[in-house]
Write an enzyme that holds these catalytic residues in place. Structure first.
Site, PDB file in Angstrom:
ATOM      1  N   GLY A   1     -60.936  -7.358   5.767  1.00 26.44           N
ATOM      2  CA  GLY A   1     -60.922  -6.350   4.916  1.00 26.44           C
ATOM      3  C   GLY A   1     -62.315  -5.352   4.773  1.00 26.44           C
ATOM      4  O   GLY A   1     -63.180  -5.914   5.206  1.00 26.44           O
ATOM      5  N   ASP A   2     -61.978  -4.118   4.433  1.00 30.45           N
ATOM      6  CA  ASP A   2     -62.969  -3.018   4.381  1.00 30.45           C
ATOM      7  C   ASP A   2     -64.278  -3.742   3.343  1.00 30.45           C
ATOM      8  O   ASP A   2     -65.416  -3.523   3.748  1.00 30.45           O
ATOM      9  CB  ASP A   2     -62.473  -2.038   3.692  1.00 30.45           C
TER      10      ASP A   2
ATOM     11  N   ASP B   1     -51.017 -16.827   5.911  1.00 33.45           N
ATOM     12  CA  ASP B   1     -50.517 -15.613   4.964  1.00 33.45           C
ATOM     13  C   ASP B   1     -50.489 -16.189   3.581  1.00 33.45           C
ATOM     14  O   ASP B   1     -49.630 -17.247   3.414  1.00 33.45           O
ATOM     15  CB  ASP B   1     -48.902 -15.399   5.530  1.00 33.45           C
TER      16      ASP B   1
ATOM     17  N   ASP C   1     -67.012  -6.680 -12.154  1.00 29.11           N
ATOM     18  CA  ASP C   1     -67.170  -5.320 -12.473  1.00 29.11           C
ATOM     19  C   ASP C   1     -68.324  -4.955 -12.015  1.00 29.11           C
ATOM     20  O   ASP C   1     -69.684  -5.353 -12.548  1.00 29.11           O
ATOM     21  CB  ASP C   1     -67.183  -5.143 -13.921  1.00 29.11           C
ATOM     22  N   HIS C   2     -68.539  -4.344 -10.813  1.00 23.79           N
ATOM     23  CA  HIS C   2     -69.929  -4.223  -9.935  1.00 23.79           C
ATOM     24  C   HIS C   2     -70.844  -3.194 -11.034  1.00 23.79           C
ATOM     25  O   HIS C   2     -71.973  -3.319 -10.580  1.00 23.79           O
ATOM     26  CB  HIS C   2     -69.758  -3.697  -8.712  1.00 23.79           C
TER      27      HIS C   2
ATOM     28  N   ALA D   1     -64.966  -6.588   2.346  1.00 22.01           N
ATOM     29  CA  ALA D   1     -65.736  -7.827   3.341  1.00 22.01           C
ATOM     30  C   ALA D   1     -66.887  -7.392   3.934  1.00 22.01           C
ATOM     31  O   ALA D   1     -67.912  -7.854   4.020  1.00 22.01           O
ATOM     32  CB  ALA D   1     -64.668  -8.667   3.773  1.00 22.01           C
ATOM     33  N   LYS D   2     -66.437  -6.381   4.646  1.00 26.74           N
ATOM     34  CA  LYS D   2     -67.147  -5.866   6.089  1.00 26.74           C
ATOM     35  C   LYS D   2     -68.313  -5.368   5.414  1.00 26.74           C
ATOM     36  O   LYS D   2     -69.678  -5.318   5.848  1.00 26.74           O
ATOM     37  CB  LYS D   2     -66.226  -5.106   6.791  1.00 26.74           C
TER      38      LYS D   2
ATOM     39  N   HIS E   1     -65.566  -0.114 -16.310  1.00 29.79           N
ATOM     40  CA  HIS E   1     -66.989  -0.076 -16.050  1.00 29.79           C
ATOM     41  C   HIS E   1     -67.434   0.513 -17.463  1.00 29.79           C
ATOM     42  O   HIS E   1     -68.481  -0.062 -18.088  1.00 29.79           O
ATOM     43  CB  HIS E   1     -67.519   1.014 -15.048  1.00 29.79           C
TER      44      HIS E   1
ATOM     45  N   LYS F   1     -73.302  13.831 -10.023  1.00 31.29           N
ATOM     46  CA  LYS F   1     -72.823  12.455  -9.967  1.00 31.29           C
ATOM     47  C   LYS F   1     -74.008  11.551 -10.917  1.00 31.29           C
ATOM     48  O   LYS F   1     -75.161  11.655 -10.523  1.00 31.29           O
ATOM     49  CB  LYS F   1     -72.825  12.025  -8.693  1.00 31.29           C
TER      50      LYS F   1
ATOM     51  N   GLY G   1     -59.005 -12.196   2.271  1.00 29.97           N
ATOM     52  CA  GLY G   1     -59.071 -10.789   3.008  1.00 29.97           C
ATOM     53  C   GLY G   1     -60.232 -10.526   3.441  1.00 29.97           C
ATOM     54  O   GLY G   1     -61.134  -9.399   3.692  1.00 29.97           O
TER      55      GLY G   1
ATOM     56  N   LYS H   1     -63.955  13.238 -12.597  1.00 31.25           N
ATOM     57  CA  LYS H   1     -64.140  13.800 -11.347  1.00 31.25           C
ATOM     58  C   LYS H   1     -64.297  15.381 -11.322  1.00 31.25           C
ATOM     59  O   LYS H   1     -64.173  15.934 -12.301  1.00 31.25           O
ATOM     60  CB  LYS H   1     -62.959  13.438 -10.610  1.00 31.25           C
TER      61      LYS H   1
END
Ligand code: NAD
Length: 485
Positions: free
Chosen positions: A15-16, A84, A177-178, A18-19, A240, A343, A12, A338
């Site tokens: 991907g978003d 792939d 799990d960040h 990774a970037k 989390h 926050k 991946g 939410k």
């Protein structure tokens, strides 16, 4: 710093995630000297890129997210292979590139595979790594880093885990799990085990109740397709919240190794009471947001892509019970949602009331230790002290410590920390299968009870701290939420 010798293959790679996170994290490890000469990074995805184009992609990511120009000495460690991942044949080219880099940078056969792809691919990739011979046989390690979500219920999580087990054993699997990578979550252990007063008092004799809050102000935004099938329970509680609870509920580990830390957390998870449907009704509250008070924000049911009759939960509050000597009769209250008032991620430890020796009429305030994880790291301790007037009265005072700007600048981002820890073979801050399994069984019991009964929604106003029933849940026990938004 101790130089690490390893190859990392990112599935991946275009991907978003990774970037935004993965390449900046690798660059930070390089700048700090953990990665020097003996590292190789392979990117793979469906996209058709040359090695040069991939190195440009990595350089752009570092430019965009770190405002820095990555030097060629760093970028030359990056290589790319289109593949792939659903096609077994495509793995041969990847294997050849892995072996090439292994030789070129003298990587000793040490390999990490990072799955930054859609969860439906996790099992396939793990199996193919083994069947197509991408795991090294003579290196020091093969390790797997796996993104979330880990299943969507216990059955799918178990199936995924079985698939991973064909290629990796438990101590080779690093389930991300960040929240476990956050500085103040890691600080729980230092506070608990480093301070004799807290270490001695961390039990039912001194603690009245524990509260964990993960609140968001945003609504579902454009993620309804995923979120309406998950809800706050599976999106935030199963992973989390439960992982934070693990650090709070565990006994002191036998030693400061990942094996002992995970064993101690597992013992705590295994003493968690899994609820019957009646107990779910008694101990858990679900919510779904309506419009805000000024009617400028949509309620959940009017959000894009949300079915008009959705019973999905955007808020969960509940009470956990552990059947251990340490925690018998001590409620752990958890909540997330939410469109709440603020926050934050925080933990409030409420201690028992002291004996009131003084002749002042008011009862003594309870001590509260608050560990604020987000948006800024902070520790507050509210305790009883003397009022300054002539009569001998008491009042609560609060000691306050906040992470400084200097501290913050030195603190690694969760992804950097997790990649480093995996390279270093330290699984302390990753989710263990046993804990994940218990959390799913716990959450499945709640979800199935809710699926069997309809609820009137919406039941909380956007911008509030959630449904009234969540306040009543604590009030019934003579408690109240410490954090009020
Ligand atoms: P993305 O859609 O941006 O990227 C997916 C990547 O997978 C691309 O590189 C694509 O080329 C590749 N891919 C898709 N199908 C493929 C196939 N058949 N063969 C080979 N490659 C294929 O996804 P993302 O946002 O980067 O997320 C990746 C993972 O990380 C997911 O598991 C997600 O749940 C998790 N995650 C993402 C974020 C985030 O902020 N984006 C946060 C936490 C977790």
């Amino acid at each position: 710093p101790k130089e690490i010798t390893t190859l990392v293959t990112f599935f991946g790679a275009t991907g978003d995630l990774a970037k935004r996170k993965l390449y900046p994290s690798v660059y930070n490890l390089y700048k700090k000297g953990f990665l020097k000469d003996h590292f190789g990074i392979i990117g793979t995805s469906r996209a058709d890129l040359t090695t040069q184009e991939f190195q440009d992609f990595v350089r752009d990511s570092i430019k965009e997210f770190m405002k820095e120009d990555a030097p060629i000495d760093f970028l030359r460690h990056f290589d790319y292979q289109k593949a792939d991942i659903t096609k077994a044949d495509d793995y041969a080219k990847l294997k050849a590139l892995i072996e090439k880099l292994d030789t070129e940078f003298a990587l000793k056969g040490n390999r990490i595979f990072y799955m930054s792809v859609a969860p439906r691919f996790f099992g396939t990739v793990a199996k193919s790594l083994k069947s197509e011979g991408l795991l090294s046989e003579n290196g020091e390690f093969n390790r797997l880093m796996i993104e979330k979500p880990f299943g969507t219920d216990y059955a799918t999580a178990e199936q995924l885990n079985n698939e991973l087990s064909h290629a990796f054993n438990e101590n080779q699997i690093y389930r991300i799990d960040h929240y476990l990578g956050k500085e103040m979550v890691q600080n729980i252990a230092a506070l608990r085990f480093g301070n004799p007063l807290l270490a001695k008092a961390w039990n039912r004799e001194y603690i009245d109740n524990i509260q964990v809050t993960l609140s968001e102000t945003l609504g579902v935004e454009d993620r309804a397709g995923y979120y309406d099938t998950a809800g706050a329970l599976r999106d935030m509680i199963q992973n989390h919240t439960m992982q934070i609870v693990g650090w709070l509920a565990m006994d002191e580990p036998a030693s400061w190794t990942d094996q002992d830390i995970r064993a101690a957390k597992n013992a705590a998870f295994n003493s968690l009471k899994i609820y019957t449907p009646d107990e779910v009704a008694e101990n858990f509250v679900r919510g779904q947001y309506g419009p805000d008070a000024a009617n400028t924000q949509n309620g959940y049911l009017n959000e894009k892509d949300v079915p008009a009759d959705s019973q999905n939960n955007t808020y969960v509050a509940g009470k956990l019970a552990f059947a251990s000597d340490r925690w018998k009769d001590v409620p752990f209250y958890i909540r997330t949602g939410k469109r709440l008032a603020a926050k934050t991620t925080r933990i409030d430890i409420v201690f028992k009331q002291g004996f009131n020796l003084f002749t002042n009429a008011a009862p003594l305030e309870k001590n509260v230790l608050s560990i604020i994880v987000d948006p800024e790291g902070r520790i507050e301790y509210t305790m009883v002290a003397k009022d300054t007037t002539a009569e001998f009265k008491t009042r609560p005072i609060t000691l306050n410590w906040t992470v400084s700007a200097e501290d913050k600048a030195q603190t690694p981002e969760p992804y950097e920390r997790m990649i480093h820890d995996t390279m270093d073979g330290n699984g302390s801050n990753f989710a263990d299968w046993n804990g994940v399994a218990v959390a799913w069984k716990f959450v499945d019991a709640i979800q199935s009870a809710w699926d069997a009964t309809q609820q009137e929604f919406p039941n909380y106003v956007s911008g509030s701290m959630g449904p009234k029933a969540a306040d009543e849940l604590l009030a019934r026990d003579g408690h109240r939420w410490i954090y009020e938004g």
